[in-house]
Structures are given as structure tokens and as C-alpha cells.
Design a protein around this motif. Structure first.
Motif, PDB file in Angstrom:
ATOM      1  N   MET A  78     -19.701  20.660 -24.582  1.00  0.00           N
ATOM      2  CA  MET A  78     -18.874  19.636 -23.984  1.00  0.00           C
ATOM      3  C   MET A  78     -19.609  18.299 -24.004  1.00  0.00           C
ATOM      4  SD  MET A  78     -15.944  20.666 -23.076  1.00  0.00           S
ATOM      5  CE  MET A  78     -15.633  22.201 -23.894  1.00  0.00           C
ATOM      6  N   LYS A  79     -18.834  17.262 -24.184  1.00  0.00           N
ATOM      7  CA  LYS A  79     -19.368  15.906 -24.139  1.00  0.00           C
ATOM      8  C   LYS A  79     -18.850  15.228 -22.877  1.00  0.00           C
ATOM      9  CE  LYS A  79     -20.172  15.401 -28.945  1.00  0.00           C
ATOM     10  NZ  LYS A  79     -21.229  14.665 -29.514  1.00  0.00           N
ATOM     11  N   LYS A  80     -19.633  14.276 -22.364  1.00  0.00           N
ATOM     12  CA  LYS A  80     -19.296  13.577 -21.131  1.00  0.00           C
ATOM     13  C   LYS A  80     -18.935  12.128 -21.447  1.00  0.00           C
ATOM     14  CE  LYS A  80     -23.332  15.014 -19.711  1.00  0.00           C
ATOM     15  NZ  LYS A  80     -24.551  15.146 -18.917  1.00  0.00           N
ATOM     16  N   PHE A  81     -17.930  11.625 -20.718  1.00  0.00           N
ATOM     17  CA  PHE A  81     -17.457  10.259 -20.915  1.00  0.00           C
ATOM     18  C   PHE A  81     -17.186   9.631 -19.554  1.00  0.00           C
ATOM     19  CE2 PHE A  81     -16.111  12.975 -24.380  1.00  0.00           C
ATOM     20  CZ  PHE A  81     -16.520  12.285 -25.503  1.00  0.00           C
ATOM     21  N   ALA A  82     -17.412   8.331 -19.447  1.00  0.00           N
ATOM     22  CA  ALA A  82     -17.077   7.594 -18.229  1.00  0.00           C
ATOM     23  C   ALA A  82     -16.481   6.251 -18.638  1.00  0.00           C
ATOM     24  CB  ALA A  82     -18.311   7.383 -17.368  1.00  0.00           C
ATOM     25  N   TYR A  83     -15.470   5.819 -17.885  1.00  0.00           N
ATOM     26  CA  TYR A  83     -14.803   4.563 -18.176  1.00  0.00           C
ATOM     27  C   TYR A  83     -14.104   4.109 -16.903  1.00  0.00           C
ATOM     28  CZ  TYR A  83     -11.621   8.399 -19.313  1.00  0.00           C
ATOM     29  OH  TYR A  83     -10.917   9.573 -19.287  1.00  0.00           O
ATOM     30  N   SER A  84     -13.694   2.853 -16.875  1.00  0.00           N
ATOM     31  CA  SER A  84     -13.050   2.339 -15.664  1.00  0.00           C
ATOM     32  C   SER A  84     -11.926   1.377 -16.024  1.00  0.00           C
ATOM     33  CB  SER A  84     -14.074   1.633 -14.768  1.00  0.00           C
ATOM     34  OG  SER A  84     -14.581   0.479 -15.411  1.00  0.00           O
ATOM     35  N   PHE A  85     -11.005   1.244 -15.071  1.00  0.00           N
ATOM     36  CA  PHE A  85      -9.882   0.320 -15.197  1.00  0.00           C
ATOM     37  C   PHE A  85      -9.678  -0.354 -13.843  1.00  0.00           C
ATOM     38  CE2 PHE A  85      -8.813   3.755 -18.218  1.00  0.00           C
ATOM     39  CZ  PHE A  85      -8.745   3.021 -19.393  1.00  0.00           C
ATOM     40  N   PRO A  86      -9.296  -1.630 -13.827  1.00  0.00           N
ATOM     41  CA  PRO A  86      -9.072  -2.329 -12.559  1.00  0.00           C
ATOM     42  C   PRO A  86      -7.760  -1.924 -11.890  1.00  0.00           C
ATOM     43  CG  PRO A  86      -8.568  -3.769 -14.396  1.00  0.00           C
ATOM     44  CD  PRO A  86      -9.113  -2.498 -14.992  1.00  0.00           C
ATOM     45  N   ILE A  87      -7.763  -2.063 -10.568  1.00  0.00           N
ATOM     46  CA  ILE A  87      -6.563  -1.880  -9.762  1.00  0.00           C
ATOM     47  C   ILE A  87      -6.424  -3.138  -8.900  1.00  0.00           C
ATOM     48  CG2 ILE A  87      -5.398  -0.481  -8.004  1.00  0.00           C
ATOM     49  CD1 ILE A  87      -7.409   1.770  -8.770  1.00  0.00           C
ATOM     50  N   LEU A  88      -5.310  -3.804  -8.997  1.00  0.00           N
ATOM     51  CA  LEU A  88      -5.097  -4.999  -8.185  1.00  0.00           C
ATOM     52  C   LEU A  88      -4.982  -4.608  -6.716  1.00  0.00           C
ATOM     53  CD1 LEU A  88      -2.444  -6.774 -10.435  1.00  0.00           C
ATOM     54  CD2 LEU A  88      -4.882  -7.317 -10.246  1.00  0.00           C
ATOM     55  N   ASN A  89      -5.518  -5.439  -5.830  1.00  0.00           N
ATOM     56  CA  ASN A  89      -5.469  -5.148  -4.390  1.00  0.00           C
ATOM     57  C   ASN A  89      -4.054  -4.856  -3.907  1.00  0.00           C
ATOM     58  OD1 ASN A  89      -8.164  -5.188  -3.618  1.00  0.00           O
ATOM     59  ND2 ASN A  89      -8.183  -7.410  -3.383  1.00  0.00           N
ATOM     60  N   GLU A  90      -3.092  -5.648  -4.373  1.00  0.00           N
ATOM     61  CA  GLU A  90      -1.715  -5.469  -3.901  1.00  0.00           C
ATOM     62  C   GLU A  90      -1.066  -4.193  -4.449  1.00  0.00           C
ATOM     63  OE1 GLU A  90      -1.591  -8.488  -7.325  1.00  0.00           O
ATOM     64  OE2 GLU A  90      -2.832  -8.192  -5.561  1.00  0.00           O
ATOM     65  N   LYS A  91      -1.706  -3.534  -5.402  1.00  0.00           N
ATOM     66  CA  LYS A  91      -1.184  -2.298  -5.984  1.00  0.00           C
ATOM     67  C   LYS A  91      -1.971  -1.063  -5.540  1.00  0.00           C
ATOM     68  CE  LYS A  91       1.956  -3.963  -8.923  1.00  0.00           C
ATOM     69  NZ  LYS A  91       3.228  -3.382  -9.253  1.00  0.00           N
ATOM     70  N   LEU A  92      -2.954  -1.244  -4.658  1.00  0.00           N
ATOM     71  CA  LEU A  92      -3.818  -0.124  -4.280  1.00  0.00           C
ATOM     72  C   LEU A  92      -3.033   1.027  -3.652  1.00  0.00           C
ATOM     73  CD1 LEU A  92      -6.597   1.151  -4.098  1.00  0.00           C
ATOM     74  CD2 LEU A  92      -6.911  -0.047  -1.921  1.00  0.00           C
ATOM     75  N   ASP A  93      -2.125   0.734  -2.739  1.00  0.00           N
ATOM     76  CA  ASP A  93      -1.352   1.804  -2.103  1.00  0.00           C
ATOM     77  C   ASP A  93      -0.491   2.553  -3.118  1.00  0.00           C
ATOM     78  OD1 ASP A  93      -2.457   1.324   0.378  1.00  0.00           O
ATOM     79  OD2 ASP A  93      -0.810   0.025   1.036  1.00  0.00           O
ATOM     80  N   GLU A  94       0.105   1.820  -4.059  1.00  0.00           N
ATOM     81  CA  GLU A  94       0.895   2.465  -5.114  1.00  0.00           C
ATOM     82  C   GLU A  94       0.013   3.358  -5.977  1.00  0.00           C
ATOM     83  OE1 GLU A  94       4.177   0.492  -7.489  1.00  0.00           O
ATOM     84  OE2 GLU A  94       3.276  -1.225  -6.448  1.00  0.00           O
TER      85      GLU A  94
END
Length: 111
Positions: free
Chosen positions: A1-17
Motif C-alpha cells: 500500500m502507498k500513502k497519500f495526503a492532501y488538503s482542500f479549503p473549506i470556507l468559514n460560512e460553509k463549515l456547518d454544511e
């Protein structure tokens, strides 16, 4: 198995959604999430919520057979994968078909 990490932003006003989306993926749609991962070659996935100076990021850790899981995900036209990509686009304003590029691994230490 290979390991991967990545990220994406979440706008503050969309956090609850986004939190509601994550809950739905982890509960009522979990079997579909599991089936999608089997189709695309992913064996483990973890999501972390990271507070930043501009809002939040979702940091994702994935274990897969190889990096082709990204291409497999883009090519998966199942109803669930289409729903998943549409929800991410709606909540996070991210096109996973265009913006899911795996970062370069710099350090991977283990005992």
C-alpha cells in the motif's frame, strides 16, 4: 500500500454544511463510500479538520494500491461518486476532476 495526503479549503460560512456532508458520508451513505473506495483502489481514508488563519482545511490521508486511485475516482461515474463530486463542488467550490492532484511526498518516517 502507498500513502497519500492532501488538503482542500473549506470556507468559514460553509463549515456547518461541510460537517453535515462528512456526517452523511460517514453514516447514511457509508456503504456507498466503501463501495466507491473498493472500485477505485483505496483501502483507508481519514479526514482531519484543520483550522487555519483563513478558515478551515480538510486534510485527507489515503492509503491505496497506487496513485491511480485519483484517475480511477475521476473516471468513476457511479451515482454516489457523481453526488460526492457535486457536493464537494457545491460546498467547497472545488472541481475534484480538475483539482485533485497528489502533493509530492517529502518525508515518510517510520520506526
Amino acid at each position: 500500500m502507498k500513502k497519500f495526503a492532501y488538503s482542500f479549503p473549506i470556507l468559514n460560512e460553509k463549515l456547518d454544511e461541510w460537517l453535515a456532508f462528512a456526517k452523511e458520508v460517514n453514516t447514511s451513505r457509508n456503504s456507498e463510500f466503501t463501495e466507491m473506495h473498493a472500485r477505485i483502489g483505496v483501502t483507508k481514508e481519514s479526514w482531519y479538520l484543520q483550522k487555519t488563519s483563513t478558515g478551515h482545511d480538510v486534510v485527507i490521508y489515503t492509503e491505496a494500491k497506487d496513485e491511480s486511485f485519483v484517475k480511477n475516482f475521476k473516471n468513476d461515474k457511479s451515482a454516489f461518486s457523481n453526488w460526492f463530486r457535486n457536493e464537494v463542488a457545491r460546498i467547497q467550490d472545488i472541481d475534484l476532476n480538475a483539482q485533485s492532484v497528489i502533493p509530492e511526498l517529502i518525508l515518510d518516517w517510520s520506526e
